[in-house]
Design a protein around this motif. Structure first.
Motif, PDB file in Angstrom:
ATOM      1  N   ARG A   6       0.844  -1.229   0.084  1.00  0.00           N
ATOM      2  CA  ARG A   6      -0.035  -0.029  -0.116  1.00  0.00           C
ATOM      3  C   ARG A   6       0.858   1.206  -0.094  1.00  0.00           C
ATOM      4  O   ARG A   6       1.936   1.321   0.507  1.00  0.00           O
ATOM      5  N   ALA A   8       0.480   5.000   1.418  1.00  0.00           N
ATOM      6  CA  ALA A   8      -0.461   5.581   2.424  1.00  0.00           C
ATOM      7  C   ALA A   8      -0.277   7.186   2.699  1.00  0.00           C
ATOM      8  O   ALA A   8       0.363   7.453   3.782  1.00  0.00           O
ATOM      9  N   PRO A   9      -0.235   8.006   1.681  1.00  0.00           N
ATOM     10  CA  PRO A   9      -0.146   9.375   1.726  1.00  0.00           C
ATOM     11  C   PRO A   9      -1.131  10.018   2.669  1.00  0.00           C
ATOM     12  O   PRO A   9      -2.263   9.888   2.897  1.00  0.00           O
ATOM     13  N   SER A  10      -0.701  11.041   3.481  1.00  0.00           N
ATOM     14  CA  SER A  10      -1.797  12.088   4.073  1.00  0.00           C
ATOM     15  C   SER A  10      -2.088  12.985   2.960  1.00  0.00           C
ATOM     16  O   SER A  10      -1.081  13.861   2.594  1.00  0.00           O
ATOM     17  N   ARG A  40      -4.075   4.131   0.024  1.00  0.00           N
ATOM     18  CA  ARG A  40      -4.850   4.271   1.523  1.00  0.00           C
ATOM     19  C   ARG A  40      -4.734   5.689   1.576  1.00  0.00           C
ATOM     20  O   ARG A  40      -3.405   6.333   1.890  1.00  0.00           O
ATOM     21  N   ASP A  42      -4.621   8.454   4.174  1.00  0.00           N
ATOM     22  CA  ASP A  42      -4.206   8.931   5.562  1.00  0.00           C
ATOM     23  C   ASP A  42      -5.161   9.984   6.258  1.00  0.00           C
ATOM     24  O   ASP A  42      -4.433  11.050   6.220  1.00  0.00           O
ATOM     25  N   TYR A 178      -1.389   8.505  13.942  1.00  0.00           N
ATOM     26  CA  TYR A 178      -1.037   7.807  12.540  1.00  0.00           C
ATOM     27  C   TYR A 178      -0.948   6.380  13.145  1.00  0.00           C
ATOM     28  O   TYR A 178      -1.386   5.487  12.388  1.00  0.00           O
ATOM     29  N   SER A 182      -2.886   2.817  11.447  1.00  0.00           N
ATOM     30  CA  SER A 182      -2.263   2.077  10.290  1.00  0.00           C
ATOM     31  C   SER A 182      -2.241   0.694  10.493  1.00  0.00           C
ATOM     32  O   SER A 182      -2.168  -0.178   9.590  1.00  0.00           O
ATOM     33  N   ARG A 196       8.817   1.828   3.271  1.00  0.00           N
ATOM     34  CA  ARG A 196       8.487   3.453   3.619  1.00  0.00           C
ATOM     35  C   ARG A 196       9.821   3.828   4.058  1.00  0.00           C
ATOM     36  O   ARG A 196      10.873   3.012   3.775  1.00  0.00           O
ATOM     37  N   HIS A 200      10.656   6.029   9.496  1.00  0.00           N
ATOM     38  CA  HIS A 200       9.504   5.218  10.455  1.00  0.00           C
ATOM     39  C   HIS A 200      10.362   4.101  10.840  1.00  0.00           C
ATOM     40  O   HIS A 200       9.346   3.309  11.350  1.00  0.00           O
TER      41      HIS A 200
END
Ligand code: GLU
Length: 436
Positions: A6, A8-10, A40, A42, A178, A182, A196, A200
């Motif tokens: 996936r 998963a950007p904001s 996804r 976020d 987050y 997640s 990522r 992270h």
């Protein structure tokens, strides 16, 4: 196991080169393994998330050719987070906290001044809650469960949970940070690989315990070294460099993908014209630990190289009608961007302002003007023209070719004239030679 990745950007801003690289690698991994690639969104931060950014993210992925097998939005999944949160609360894995940011900062400074790591100190069980204050919530790390994983990029990773702060997972107003949503989503969506940025890594350490607390196996994790600009640090420019700017600069999506697919690996960046060879080659073990250097000049050169063997049909919808396949094939070795093809449309068909020739070049041009009408345009007119002008004037080499090129194209440089001249109508060429 089905591979499911996936991105998963904001949606709190436009995608930049670094995000897009993460998206690309996750997409490539899914495609290589015949798996699924999910988008996804976020958007738990309802204040800062904007619909225009969601649309921009979709458009940027589509521009790059990264098709998604499903889209999920965190803002539509709050009931699930609530239910899982309640389970963790009942199991004692999340607990209420009441410290203000100021209190936390004072404790942090005290610990640091004593040379101790600034790890959050849990209150003793049963400590009274202050009257009327709404709590925020932390996840209770299991101090007796060492954290370890084999990172796809970084190899074996080990963390002692006692050296980590229990992470805040929910704010006092009920909104989510987050980390926990997640993990809940990665479980619910069957995510097999989370790739990522290395920023992270410590999140992953705490999230691995969240997977266990929710009764799930963690996915495989890969943390890539971050991109840096040519100046060698995380540049502001790179952080802001969006797809719109690259598109406006004439960068082809395949050029960006070709660079981002290999940057940071020991494999060469190659001027591919489709994503297929990139997909076949992705291997996280080939990514290095050192920051990958993103160079816009390298991108522009790669773009140019790719255009040199880009098929007419891949660009035809973006070309002026005057540029047919033969003309495209003739000009593509001289293009930096597809948009430059429009300049060549006028060079082929006019309107054309003939440059004023040097007086020394006039005999060559006069000889050319005298012979052009008699040439067979279907059989190497450039060869016949230059042979005849050479015979008439004695000019050769640069003194022969350059004045003719200038008079016929208005430029000193360009594609091979042998290829170019038959693509300019004979009457047009004759008019240009007569005009100077
Ligand atoms: N929304 C998070 C971010 O953009 C996602 C990180 C992740 O891939 O788990 O940093």
């Amino acid at each position: 196991m089905t591979v499911t990745t996936r991105f998963a950007p904001s949606p709190t801003g436009h995608l930049h080169v670094g995000n897009v690289r993460t998206a690309l690698h996750n997409w490539m991994w899914a495609r290589k393994h015949g798996g699924r690639f999910l988008l996804r969104i976020d958007d738990t931060d309802l204040e800062r998330s904007k619909e225009e950014y969601v649309e921009g993210i979709r458009a940027d992925l589509a521009w790059l050719g990264l098709d998604v097998d499903g889209e999920e939005r965190q803002s539509e999944r709050f009931p699930l987070y609530e239910a899982e949160f309640e389970k963790l609360k009942a199991a004692g894995r999340v607990y209420a906290c009441y410290e203000t940011p100021e209190e936390l900062e004072v404790r942090r400074k005290i610990l640091l001044s004593r040379g101790l790591p600034p790890v959050y100190e849990r209150k003793p069980a049963g400590a009274p809650a202050p009257d009327g204050a709404a709590p925020h919530w932390r996840f209770r790390l299991d101090h007796d469960a060492p954290i370890a994983w084999i990172d796809l990029v970084r190899g074996p990773q080990n963390f002692d949970p006692k050296t980590l702060s229990d992470p805040v997972v929910r704010r006092a107003d009920g909104s989510w940070l987050y980390l926990l949503p997640s993990v809940i989503d990665d479980i619910a969506m069957g995510i097999s690989h989370v790739v990522r940025g290395e920023d992270h890594v410590s999140n992953t350490a705490t999230q691995i315990q969240m997977f266990a607390a929710l009764g799930a196996e963690p996915p495989q994790f890969g943390h890539e070294a971050l991109l840096v600009g040519t100046e060698g640090k995380l540049s502001k420019r790179l952080g802001a460099l969006g797809m719109g700017q690259l598109r406006d600069a004439g960068i082809e999506p395949i050029a960006l993908a070709a660079l981002l697919a290999r940057l940071g690996t020991s494999d060469p960046v190659e001027p591919v014209t489709s994503l297929a060879p990139l997909i076949a080659g992705i291997d996280f073990a080939r990514f290095g630990r050192a920051p990958a250097r993103f160079d816009e000049t390298e991108l522009a050169l790669l773009n140019q190289k790719i255009l040199h063997h880009t098929d007419y049909h891949a660009v035809a919808p973006r070309l002026p009608a005057a540029i047919d396949e033969a003309r495209w094939n003739a000009i593509r070795p001289n293009l930096m961007t597809v948009a430059e093809a429009a300049d060549w449309a006028a060079i082929f068909d006019g309107p054309f302002a003939p440059p004023v020739p040097d007086s020394a070049d006039r005999p060559v041009l006069a000889a050319a003007a005298a012979v052009v009408d008699s040439l067979d345009w279907s059989a190497d007119p450039w060869g016949a023209l230059t042979d005849s002008v050479k015979a008439a004037t004695g000019a050769s080499g640069r003194a022969l070719f350059l004045p003719l090129r200038r008079a016929l194209t208005g430029r000193d440089h360009g594609p091979d004239m042998r290829e170019l001249l038959p693509l300019i109508a004979k009457a047009e060429a004759a008019a240009r030679l007569a005009a100077v």
